[in-house]
Design a protein around this motif. Structure first.
Motif, PDB file in Angstrom:
ATOM      1  N   GLU A  72      -2.467  -0.304  10.138  1.00 55.66           N
ATOM      2  CA  GLU A  72      -2.522  -1.049   8.818  1.00 55.66           C
ATOM      3  C   GLU A  72      -1.246  -0.349   8.097  1.00 55.66           C
ATOM      4  O   GLU A  72      -1.135   0.990   8.180  1.00 55.66           O
ATOM      5  N   THR A  94      -1.254  -5.765   9.252  1.00 59.87           N
ATOM      6  CA  THR A  94      -1.762  -4.837  10.366  1.00 59.87           C
ATOM      7  C   THR A  94      -1.046  -5.278  11.722  1.00 59.87           C
ATOM      8  O   THR A  94      -0.455  -6.338  11.829  1.00 59.87           O
ATOM      9  N   ALA A 126      -7.125  -3.827   1.102  1.00 60.35           N
ATOM     10  CA  ALA A 126      -8.179  -2.987   1.798  1.00 60.35           C
ATOM     11  C   ALA A 126      -8.150  -1.496   0.860  1.00 60.35           C
ATOM     12  O   ALA A 126      -7.197  -1.062   0.690  1.00 60.35           O
ATOM     13  N   PRO A 127      -9.391  -0.934   0.746  1.00 61.53           N
ATOM     14  CA  PRO A 127      -9.402   0.209   0.150  1.00 61.53           C
ATOM     15  C   PRO A 127      -8.773   1.296   1.073  1.00 61.53           C
ATOM     16  O   PRO A 127      -9.004   1.104   2.084  1.00 61.53           O
ATOM     17  N   LEU A 186      -6.357   3.019  12.902  1.00 59.37           N
ATOM     18  CA  LEU A 186      -7.536   3.268  13.366  1.00 59.37           C
ATOM     19  C   LEU A 186      -7.880   2.523  14.604  1.00 59.37           C
ATOM     20  O   LEU A 186      -7.587   1.684  15.090  1.00 59.37           O
ATOM     21  N   GLY A 205      -7.471 -14.351   2.025  1.00 57.32           N
ATOM     22  CA  GLY A 205      -7.473 -13.410   1.164  1.00 57.32           C
ATOM     23  C   GLY A 205      -6.231 -12.387   1.181  1.00 57.32           C
ATOM     24  O   GLY A 205      -6.170 -11.900   2.098  1.00 57.32           O
ATOM     25  N   GLU A 206      -5.751 -12.053  -0.165  1.00 56.33           N
ATOM     26  CA  GLU A 206      -4.697 -11.104   0.213  1.00 56.33           C
ATOM     27  C   GLU A 206      -4.893  -9.658  -0.651  1.00 56.33           C
ATOM     28  O   GLU A 206      -3.990  -8.908  -1.077  1.00 56.33           O
ATOM     29  N   SER A 207      -6.352  -9.540  -1.061  1.00 57.96           N
ATOM     30  CA  SER A 207      -6.758  -8.386  -1.570  1.00 57.96           C
ATOM     31  C   SER A 207      -6.511  -7.113  -0.676  1.00 57.96           C
ATOM     32  O   SER A 207      -6.396  -7.247   0.489  1.00 57.96           O
ATOM     33  N   ALA A 264      -1.633 -10.106   8.939  1.00 61.72           N
ATOM     34  CA  ALA A 264      -1.231 -10.192   7.486  1.00 61.72           C
ATOM     35  C   ALA A 264      -0.685  -8.524   7.169  1.00 61.72           C
ATOM     36  O   ALA A 264       0.465  -8.389   6.547  1.00 61.72           O
ATOM     37  N   ALA A 290      -9.588   4.551   1.036  1.00 58.79           N
ATOM     38  CA  ALA A 290     -10.398   5.743   1.410  1.00 58.79           C
ATOM     39  C   ALA A 290     -11.144   5.126   2.474  1.00 58.79           C
ATOM     40  O   ALA A 290     -11.999   4.379   2.614  1.00 58.79           O
ATOM     41  N   GLY A 291     -10.996   5.782   3.657  1.00 59.34           N
ATOM     42  CA  GLY A 291     -11.787   5.316   4.957  1.00 59.34           C
ATOM     43  C   GLY A 291     -11.993   6.216   5.898  1.00 59.34           C
ATOM     44  O   GLY A 291     -11.948   7.439   5.760  1.00 59.34           O
ATOM     45  N   THR A 292     -12.074   5.710   7.386  1.00 60.46           N
ATOM     46  CA  THR A 292     -12.491   6.623   8.226  1.00 60.46           C
ATOM     47  C   THR A 292     -11.245   6.541   9.428  1.00 60.46           C
ATOM     48  O   THR A 292     -11.393   7.191  10.349  1.00 60.46           O
ATOM     49  N   ARG A 294      -1.646   3.674   8.374  1.00 52.65           N
ATOM     50  CA  ARG A 294      -2.941   4.268   8.573  1.00 52.65           C
ATOM     51  C   ARG A 294      -3.371   3.465  10.122  1.00 52.65           C
ATOM     52  O   ARG A 294      -3.235   2.336  10.294  1.00 52.65           O
TER      53      ARG A 294
END
Lengths: 231, 289
Positions: free
Chosen positions: A40, A74, A11-12, A30, A7-9, A72, A14-16, A28
């Motif tokens: 990311e 990251t 990621a949101p 993590l 899947g190539e959707s 993909a 808003a996160g940690t 980003r």
């Protein structure tokens, strides 16, 4: 063993993530467990550029990390002494873009004789005889490896040629099968179950652990597919 | 084949060759592999005077039986079990002399899951990418032992045993796994991390060297899409579509597309390797310092 989802959707966002995100940068970082960092970035190209920069910094000795695992969107850094500290510094790095072209592509001879050639031609909206020329015209790059030793996820086809995985995966895909799924081309290093669309076959040995290097395709490598002469 | 070899008389349910694995090749899609209970494997090696990285045998539940072609010193650690030489009781957790042609039997576990059998000189199968480990995900390294397999054994080194005997450590009745959240806890509902770290789980019988699967309350996703494949670490707690967390062990895939809600601390993974199906699991939240 099953292939990782493709899947190539996106990621949101808003996160940690504890790292600050400079505007327009989209990096980003993590922390993962005690000794790893997942970085990311907004696109597959950005992930490949980051991967190249991480390799450069490790080679020059300014980055200490045991494993650099691109994927993909990251790059995972595993075996980092201070992932939280690195997470703070990394988003401010300058990441040079990848050069558009480079010499020394790995050439993989292909017979475009796969059982899904007609289905792929239909998805692309072209005649079946045009598929080999379209595929072989692209310059590919190994975005990352996974699924099996020596299996590379190759990018390079224009996005209009993205195809879905097959609805029903095959229980056995022969070694040397050249296949498409999502934005990727891959070559099965050995027989395994798989849901990708098979467009051809190669005699190239993708993985031989007695060979140095064992993997024909490594992340960052350039690749061209060369249609085999019909005889 | 030289006389430094072991004949496998009874391979047991699943016996594999393991050492410290082949980390450093994840970018090629090669799992780390290696002994699931590294302290137990290292201890077995110390007991017979091997370097820590020598290859040992990892058994599962019912041990194995071996006949050395020349005299060797062996040691059995990990899951406690009866050990006999030609039918006579021998020590678990201590160096045992096995004469040439005698039958070493490593019996069924009394507790735990995986026993380790070190032999002086180490199991000397041909290394693959620097390791002799059997990798059950990708098929690298020697295939699991079968009856009749003959394993070469290396020459004993000059090291001497640095411990004489070790106590049985009974595996705890509950598996406590400390976890730090992330990297994808934001893919789950706010209550999912609380569910994971407060509700009871059990070790599933579908567990293997790739992952410790669990039964328990499913963790609910907040984001429904698919996650692009990303790199995985040892101890990652991945949540597949059924919502039941899986703790990745040594033969885990190098990349995966299901979100990782948390990561188990490295020090807690050897205990996970010894947890039999049905063992209660408690995931304990530990914030990053």
């Amino acid at each position: 063993m099953t292939a990782a989802p493709l899947g190539e959707s996106t990621a949101p966002s808003a996160g940690t993530g504890i790292a600050a995100r400079p505007p327009g940068d989209g990096v980003r970082a993590l922390p993962v467990g005690e000794n790893a960092l997942l970085v990311e970035v907004p696109s597959g190209d950005a992930a490949q550029a980051l991967h190249a920069e991480l390799l450069r910094r490790r080679a020059e000795g300014s980055l200490s990390v045991r494993e650099i695992v691109p994927a993909a969107r990251t790059v995972l850094l595993d075996g980092v002494d201070d992932p939280v500290g690195l997470a703070g510094r990394l988003p401010s790095w300058h990441i040079p873009p990848l050069p558009a072209r480079a010499d020394g592509a790995v050439e993989i001879p292909v017979r475009y004789d796969g059982p899904d050639l007609a289905d792929v031609a239909a998805l692309w909206g072209v005649d079946e005889r045009e598929v080999p020329a379209i595929h072989a015209a692209a310059e590919f790059r190994v975005a990352f490896c996974g699924f099996a030793p020596g299996f590379g996820y190759l990018t390079g086809l224009p996005t209009r040629y993205d195809v879905p995985r097959r609805a029903t995966p095959r229980t056995a895909v022969p070694a040397g099968s050249v296949a498409l799924a999502g934005p990727y081309t891959g070559v099965y290093p050995r027989s395994s179950p798989g849901g990708w669309q098979l467009i051809g076959t190669t005699d190239a040995v993708l993985w031989d652990h007695a060979r140095v290097p064992a993997a024909l395709l490594t992340p960052g490598a350039r690749v061209r597919f060369v249609p085999a002469e019909l005889s | 084949m030289t006389d430094r070899a072991l004949s496998v008389v009874r391979s047991g349910a699943l016996t594999t060759v393991q050492d410290e694995g082949r980390p450093g090749h994840a970018h090629l899609g090669v799992p780390r592999s290696g002994a699931l209970d590294p302290p137990a494997a290292a201890l077995a090696n110390r007991l017979v005077g091997n370097p820590a990285g020598a290859a040992v045998l990892e058994t599962t539940l019912d041990g194995c039986a071996l006949r050395p072609r020349s005299a060797v010193v062996v040691a059995v650690t990990g899951a406690p079990c009866p050990v006999t030489v030609d039918g006579r009781p021998a020590a678990w957790g201590a160096p045992v002399h096995v004469p040439a042609g005698a039958l070493l039997d490593v019996g069924s576990v009394r507790a735990g899951l995986r026993s380790y059998v070190a032999v002086s000189g180490g199991v000397a199968v041909e290394p693959v990418l620097g390791s002799r480990s059997t990798d059950l995900l990708s098929g690298l390294g020697p295939v699991p032992l079968t009856d009749g397999t003959v394993l070469p054994v290396g020459r004993p080194g000059v090291l001497h045993a640095r411990v004489d005997v070790v106590p049985h450590v009974a595996p705890p009745s509950e598996l406590v796994l400390r976890v730090t959240p992330g990297p994808r806890d934001d893919w789950f509902t706010a209550s999912a991390l609380r569910t994971l770290t407060t509700r009871p789980y059990r070790v599933s019988s579908a567990s293997n060297r790739i992952g410790l699967r669990t039964d328990g309350p499913p963790l609910e996703r907040a984001v429904s899409g698919e996650l692009p494949s990303e790199g995985l670490v040892l101890g990652a707690v991945q949540v597949p579509p059924d919502g039941r967390p899986v703790v990745f062990l040594a033969d885990h895939p190098t990349t995966g597309g299901y979100p990782v809600i948390a990561v188990v601390r490295r020090a807690d993974l050897p205990a996970a390797a010894q947890a039999v199906p049905g063992t209660p699991v408690r995931f304990m939240l530990v914030r990053r310092r």
